[in-house]
Design a protein around this motif. Structure first.
Motif, PDB file in Angstrom:
ATOM      1  N   HIS A   1      27.806  46.935  91.060  1.00 19.45           N
ATOM      2  CA  HIS A   1      27.508  45.833  90.138  1.00 19.45           C
ATOM      3  C   HIS A   1      26.009  45.658  89.950  1.00 19.45           C
ATOM      4  CE1 HIS A   1      27.616  44.093  94.212  1.00 19.45           C
ATOM      5  NE2 HIS A   1      26.703  43.232  93.780  1.00 19.45           N
ATOM      6  N   TRP A   2      25.193  46.276  90.817  1.00 17.56           N
ATOM      7  CA  TRP A   2      23.742  46.190  90.689  1.00 17.56           C
ATOM      8  C   TRP A   2      23.183  47.161  89.651  1.00 17.56           C
ATOM      9  CZ3 TRP A   2      19.903  43.053  92.446  1.00 17.56           C
ATOM     10  CH2 TRP A   2      20.273  42.073  93.356  1.00 17.56           C
ATOM     11  N   PHE A   3      23.972  48.147  89.250  1.00 23.25           N
ATOM     12  CA  PHE A   3      23.496  49.090  88.236  1.00 23.25           C
ATOM     13  C   PHE A   3      23.011  48.360  86.990  1.00 23.25           C
ATOM     14  CE2 PHE A   3      25.852  52.653  90.340  1.00 23.25           C
ATOM     15  CZ  PHE A   3      24.825  53.575  90.319  1.00 23.25           C
ATOM     16  N   GLY A   4      23.811  47.413  86.517  1.00 22.78           N
ATOM     17  CA  GLY A   4      23.462  46.701  85.295  1.00 22.78           C
ATOM     18  C   GLY A   4      22.186  45.889  85.410  1.00 22.78           C
ATOM     19  N   ARG A   5      21.868  45.425  86.618  1.00 21.18           N
ATOM     20  CA  ARG A   5      20.667  44.619  86.823  1.00 21.18           C
ATOM     21  C   ARG A   5      19.406  45.478  86.918  1.00 21.18           C
ATOM     22  NH1 ARG A   5      22.531  40.207  91.451  1.00 21.18           N
ATOM     23  NH2 ARG A   5      24.574  39.700  90.563  1.00 21.18           N
ATOM     24  N   LEU A   6      19.570  46.715  87.366  1.00 20.33           N
ATOM     25  CA  LEU A   6      18.407  47.551  87.665  1.00 20.33           C
ATOM     26  C   LEU A   6      18.166  48.668  86.653  1.00 20.33           C
ATOM     27  CD1 LEU A   6      18.893  47.897  91.547  1.00 20.33           C
ATOM     28  CD2 LEU A   6      17.487  46.248  90.301  1.00 20.33           C
ATOM     29  N   MET A   7      19.184  49.026  85.869  1.00 21.66           N
ATOM     30  CA  MET A   7      19.022  50.101  84.893  1.00 21.66           C
ATOM     31  C   MET A   7      18.133  49.680  83.725  1.00 21.66           C
ATOM     32  SD  MET A   7      22.484  52.348  84.383  1.00 21.66           S
ATOM     33  CE  MET A   7      23.514  50.986  83.901  1.00 21.66           C
ATOM     34  N   LEU A   8      17.542  50.677  83.096  1.00 26.81           N
ATOM     35  CA  LEU A   8      16.757  50.447  81.879  1.00 26.81           C
ATOM     36  C   LEU A   8      17.706  50.288  80.694  1.00 26.81           C
ATOM     37  CD1 LEU A   8      13.876  50.489  80.550  1.00 26.81           C
ATOM     38  CD2 LEU A   8      14.292  52.905  80.093  1.00 26.81           C
ATOM     39  N   HIS A   9      17.584  49.158  79.989  1.00 25.51           N
ATOM     40  CA  HIS A   9      18.381  48.903  78.797  1.00 25.51           C
ATOM     41  C   HIS A   9      17.415  48.493  77.695  1.00 25.51           C
ATOM     42  CE1 HIS A   9      21.634  46.487  76.511  1.00 25.51           C
ATOM     43  NE2 HIS A   9      21.740  47.771  76.229  1.00 25.51           N
ATOM     44  N   PRO A  10      16.963  49.445  76.877  1.00 23.46           N
ATOM     45  CA  PRO A  10      15.924  49.170  75.871  1.00 23.46           C
ATOM     46  C   PRO A  10      16.235  47.982  74.970  1.00 23.46           C
ATOM     47  CG  PRO A  10      16.287  51.525  76.052  1.00 23.46           C
ATOM     48  CD  PRO A  10      17.348  50.874  76.872  1.00 23.46           C
ATOM     49  N   HIS A  11      17.498  47.816  74.596  1.00 28.20           N
ATOM     50  CA  HIS A  11      17.860  46.720  73.704  1.00 28.20           C
ATOM     51  C   HIS A  11      17.571  45.368  74.355  1.00 28.20           C
ATOM     52  CE1 HIS A  11      19.967  44.643  70.487  1.00 28.20           C
ATOM     53  NE2 HIS A  11      20.696  43.996  71.385  1.00 28.20           N
ATOM     54  N   THR A  12      17.889  45.250  75.652  1.00 25.83           N
ATOM     55  CA  THR A  12      17.639  44.002  76.361  1.00 25.83           C
ATOM     56  C   THR A  12      16.148  43.754  76.530  1.00 25.83           C
ATOM     57  OG1 THR A  12      19.743  44.172  77.558  1.00 25.83           O
ATOM     58  CG2 THR A  12      18.058  42.730  78.497  1.00 25.83           C
TER      59      THR A  12
ATOM     60  N   ASP B   1      14.382  40.521  75.479  1.00 23.98           N
ATOM     61  CA  ASP B   1      14.073  39.633  76.608  1.00 23.98           C
ATOM     62  C   ASP B   1      12.970  40.263  77.446  1.00 23.98           C
ATOM     63  OD1 ASP B   1      13.969  37.943  78.747  1.00 23.98           O
ATOM     64  OD2 ASP B   1      16.026  38.304  79.436  1.00 23.98           O
ATOM     65  N   ARG B   2      11.737  39.790  77.270  1.00 18.64           N
ATOM     66  CA  ARG B   2      10.596  40.388  77.952  1.00 18.64           C
ATOM     67  C   ARG B   2      10.682  40.244  79.472  1.00 18.64           C
ATOM     68  NH1 ARG B   2      10.372  41.871  73.403  1.00 18.64           N
ATOM     69  NH2 ARG B   2       8.549  42.110  72.062  1.00 18.64           N
ATOM     70  N   SER B   3      11.500  39.335  79.964  1.00 20.62           N
ATOM     71  CA  SER B   3      11.621  39.164  81.407  1.00 20.62           C
ATOM     72  C   SER B   3      12.298  40.355  82.071  1.00 20.62           C
ATOM     73  CB  SER B   3      12.414  37.888  81.730  1.00 20.62           C
ATOM     74  OG  SER B   3      13.767  38.020  81.323  1.00 20.62           O
ATOM     75  N   ARG B   4      12.878  41.252  81.281  1.00 20.39           N
ATOM     76  CA  ARG B   4      13.572  42.414  81.831  1.00 20.39           C
ATOM     77  C   ARG B   4      12.670  43.638  81.939  1.00 20.39           C
ATOM     78  NH1 ARG B   4      18.535  42.422  84.156  1.00 20.39           N
ATOM     79  NH2 ARG B   4      19.127  44.318  83.052  1.00 20.39           N
ATOM     80  N   PHE B   5      11.378  43.459  81.747  1.00 18.63           N
ATOM     81  CA  PHE B   5      10.450  44.580  81.841  1.00 18.63           C
ATOM     82  C   PHE B   5      10.467  45.214  83.224  1.00 18.63           C
ATOM     83  CE2 PHE B   5       8.145  43.431  77.876  1.00 18.63           C
ATOM     84  CZ  PHE B   5       8.005  44.714  77.362  1.00 18.63           C
ATOM     85  N   TYR B   6      10.854  44.442  84.230  1.00 17.94           N
ATOM     86  CA  TYR B   6      10.872  44.991  85.591  1.00 17.94           C
ATOM     87  C   TYR B   6      11.812  46.181  85.717  1.00 17.94           C
ATOM     88  CZ  TYR B   6      15.365  42.660  86.399  1.00 17.94           C
ATOM     89  OH  TYR B   6      16.680  42.277  86.334  1.00 17.94           O
TER      90      TYR B   6
END
Length: 208
Positions: free
Chosen positions: A30-41, A45-50
């Motif tokens: 379930h952590w894949f979605g939190r840590l993978m690169l998703h260009p659309h997101t 949402d700039r907070s996902r740059f990490y």
């Protein structure tokens, strides 16, 4: 092991952290979605740059992890040692900068190209590892590498074939592999190495 860490602390930490994070997501998918690169997101949402960094610490499966870590093991530790030989203690910092900047910059074209692709995800350290490999090749162009880990060839020839394949595959292949990250990672590794050590191009040419 302690001696290796003392000689190449940056490569040791990257190696251990990448393996550790990858094993963690294998056991906690379930952590894949939190840590993978998703260009659309990232675009929305700039907070996902990490995730540009965290996506480079995780891998899709065991084979993906094994291939990348074998490549890093053979070339990453050697490259950090070279940088220390060239620059003293600052070489550790230079190696860290090359790896981290390549990890980020190799993903920029992917983010721009797929910013409107809701279903596109990317992960793995391949961009940064390609940067390490191509930086190594600038210093050791005649080192023998194994194509597919089997066919021996000099590093400079491998580099030419690899770049040609990446250009072709980024346009034609539909295999779920981010070939753009490989290509731009390799080019970033070359560019950063030339910035750090401008004499490396003369050294490279002088080997022929």
């Amino acid at each position: 092991m302690l001696q290796t860490f003392q000689a190449t602390p940056v490569a040791s930490v990257i190696f251990a952290l990448t393996i550790g994070m990858s094993l963690f997501v294998f056991s906690n998918p379930h952590w894949f979605g939190r840590l993978m690169l998703h260009p659309h997101t990232i675009h929305r949402d700039r907070s996902r740059f990490y995730t540009i960094l965290t996506s480079g610490l995780i891998h899709k499966d065991w084979m993906h992890l094994l291939f990348n870590m074998m490549t890093f093991y053979y070339f990453g530790f050697s490259l950090e040692s070279m940088f220390v030989q060239f620059s003293g203690a600052a070489g550790h910092l230079y190696f860290a900068l090359l790896y981290l900047l390549s990890l980020v910059l190799s993903d920029v074209p992917t983010i721009l190209q797929h910013r409107n692709s809701i279903g596109y995800y990317s992960l793995g350290a391949s961009g940064a590892i390609c940067a390490v490999l191509f930086s190594f090749i600038l210093f050791q162009p005649k080192a023998m590498l194994g194509l597919f880990m089997i066919i021996p060839m000099p590093a400079y020839l491998f580099a030419l074939l690899f770049l040609g394949y990446c250009v072709w595959a980024s346009k034609k292949a539909n295999d779920g592999i981010n070939h753009d990250a490989h290509l731009y990672g390799a080019l970033t590794g070359i560019a950063l190495t030339l910035l750090l050590y401008p004499w490396s191009i003369r050294h490279f040419i002088g080997q022929f």
